[in-house]
Design an enzyme around this catalytic site. Sequence first.
Site, PDB file in Angstrom:
ATOM      1  N   ASP A 211       4.604  -8.176  13.076  1.00 40.88           N
ATOM      2  CA  ASP A 211       3.974  -7.310  12.087  1.00 40.88           C
ATOM      3  C   ASP A 211       2.876  -6.495  12.754  1.00 40.88           C
ATOM      4  O   ASP A 211       1.823  -7.031  13.107  1.00 40.88           O
ATOM      5  CB  ASP A 211       3.407  -8.164  10.947  1.00 40.88           C
ATOM      6  CG  ASP A 211       2.983  -7.344   9.735  1.00 40.88           C
ATOM      7  OD1 ASP A 211       2.520  -6.207   9.931  1.00 40.88           O
ATOM      8  OD2 ASP A 211       3.099  -7.838   8.604  1.00 40.88           O
TER       9      ASP A 211
ATOM     10  N   HIS B   7       6.295  -5.666   9.204  1.00 41.90           N
ATOM     11  CA  HIS B   7       5.642  -5.608   7.896  1.00 41.90           C
ATOM     12  C   HIS B   7       6.654  -5.334   6.788  1.00 41.90           C
ATOM     13  O   HIS B   7       6.479  -5.795   5.657  1.00 41.90           O
ATOM     14  CB  HIS B   7       4.568  -4.514   7.908  1.00 41.90           C
ATOM     15  CG  HIS B   7       3.479  -4.703   6.904  1.00 41.90           C
ATOM     16  ND1 HIS B   7       2.731  -5.857   6.818  1.00 41.90           N
ATOM     17  CD2 HIS B   7       2.997  -3.874   5.929  1.00 41.90           C
ATOM     18  CE1 HIS B   7       1.834  -5.738   5.848  1.00 41.90           C
ATOM     19  NE2 HIS B   7       1.986  -4.553   5.285  1.00 41.90           N
TER      20      HIS B   7
ATOM     21  N   TRP C 273       0.837  -1.205   0.000  1.00 42.15           N
ATOM     22  CA  TRP C 273       0.000   0.000   0.000  1.00 42.15           C
ATOM     23  C   TRP C 273       0.869   1.251   0.000  1.00 42.15           C
ATOM     24  O   TRP C 273       1.753   1.409   0.838  1.00 42.15           O
ATOM     25  CB  TRP C 273      -0.906  -0.025   1.230  1.00 42.15           C
ATOM     26  CG  TRP C 273      -1.739   1.196   1.444  1.00 42.15           C
ATOM     27  CD1 TRP C 273      -2.795   1.620   0.687  1.00 42.15           C
ATOM     28  CD2 TRP C 273      -1.584   2.151   2.499  1.00 42.15           C
ATOM     29  NE1 TRP C 273      -3.316   2.769   1.210  1.00 42.15           N
ATOM     30  CE2 TRP C 273      -2.593   3.122   2.320  1.00 42.15           C
ATOM     31  CE3 TRP C 273      -0.705   2.273   3.568  1.00 42.15           C
ATOM     32  CZ2 TRP C 273      -2.744   4.200   3.180  1.00 42.15           C
ATOM     33  CZ3 TRP C 273      -0.847   3.348   4.434  1.00 42.15           C
ATOM     34  CH2 TRP C 273      -1.859   4.303   4.238  1.00 42.15           C
TER      35      TRP C 273
ATOM     36  N   SER D 220       1.382  -7.240   1.238  1.00 41.60           N
ATOM     37  CA  SER D 220       0.366  -6.433   1.903  1.00 41.60           C
ATOM     38  C   SER D 220      -0.920  -6.335   1.075  1.00 41.60           C
ATOM     39  O   SER D 220      -1.532  -7.355   0.751  1.00 41.60           O
ATOM     40  CB  SER D 220       0.951  -5.049   2.219  1.00 41.60           C
ATOM     41  OG  SER D 220       0.102  -4.308   3.055  1.00 41.60           O
TER      42      SER D 220
END
Length: 295
Positions: A246, A275, A55, A121
């Site tokens: 994460d 992440h 993202w 993601s």
Amino acid sequence: MSLVAEGSEPLASGGWPGEAKGRVQSGSIIRTRDGVDLYYRDWGTGRPVVFLSGWALTSQMWAYQMQPLSEQGLRCIAYDRRGHGRSSDPGRGYDFDTLADDLAAVLDALDLRDVTVVAHSIASCELTRYLSRHGSGRIARLVYLAPVTPFLLKTPDNPDGIDAATFEYVRNHFYLRDFPGWLADNARPFVVPETSEAMVEWLMSQMRGCSMKAVIDCNRAMTSTDFRPELARIRLPTLVIHGDKDASAPLELTGRKTARLIPGARLEVYEGAPHGLFVTHLERLNADLLAFAKS
């Protein structure tokens, strides 16, 4: 192997591979059927690996995978999602149907087959929807890297999800007021303490350049779409890689559930990984990707 169960049909709106979904416009640009230019990077030769970015990030995020893997017999390809990086900012098309069709445009324009797709993601959503709309004719293997699938929203049948009001509050009070400030405040949990400030700045610079329309619309789609039925239909070799630290997509809410839903999927949990494991755990990740892509 086919994604679609025997006797079922693909979604009519998506069609199957073989139709002209995109074409190379010039140099490193692919034009989609709705006139959006997607910038792509294409390094190396051999079995193709397509990297789908997280993202608000761009194809640059994969530099530390694409460079070494392209020297080890893999053709590494990544593109900037619409509204990201050097791709067009059309102000539309941030739903997963359209984003999946953009992936189809890239695979079609470059005529890629026997592809390993690595999706980080939010890209786990694009990849899943691509398989539902376009089938698995061009795809051989899947890597879900720190996925946000299967479903983030709290509902009666997903009680450990997150309230819709929480997502909306973050969008309205942080993203739409001071997105660079929000990034700076939340950058450190994305990486590990040993990660340099320069690396953090490099990642944030990519995200700061993302279209605000893409930031909001992609986030809204990501936090509200239920991919549980689609994941259960996948019939491809799948590797799910997730860190147990994460903070953006907690393992128990996302990666572990994703692996359980995809028949035969293998889950690899990286201890201490956040992440941003594509930069914090790149040696281990690259070794796993190389072995899986060549399997």
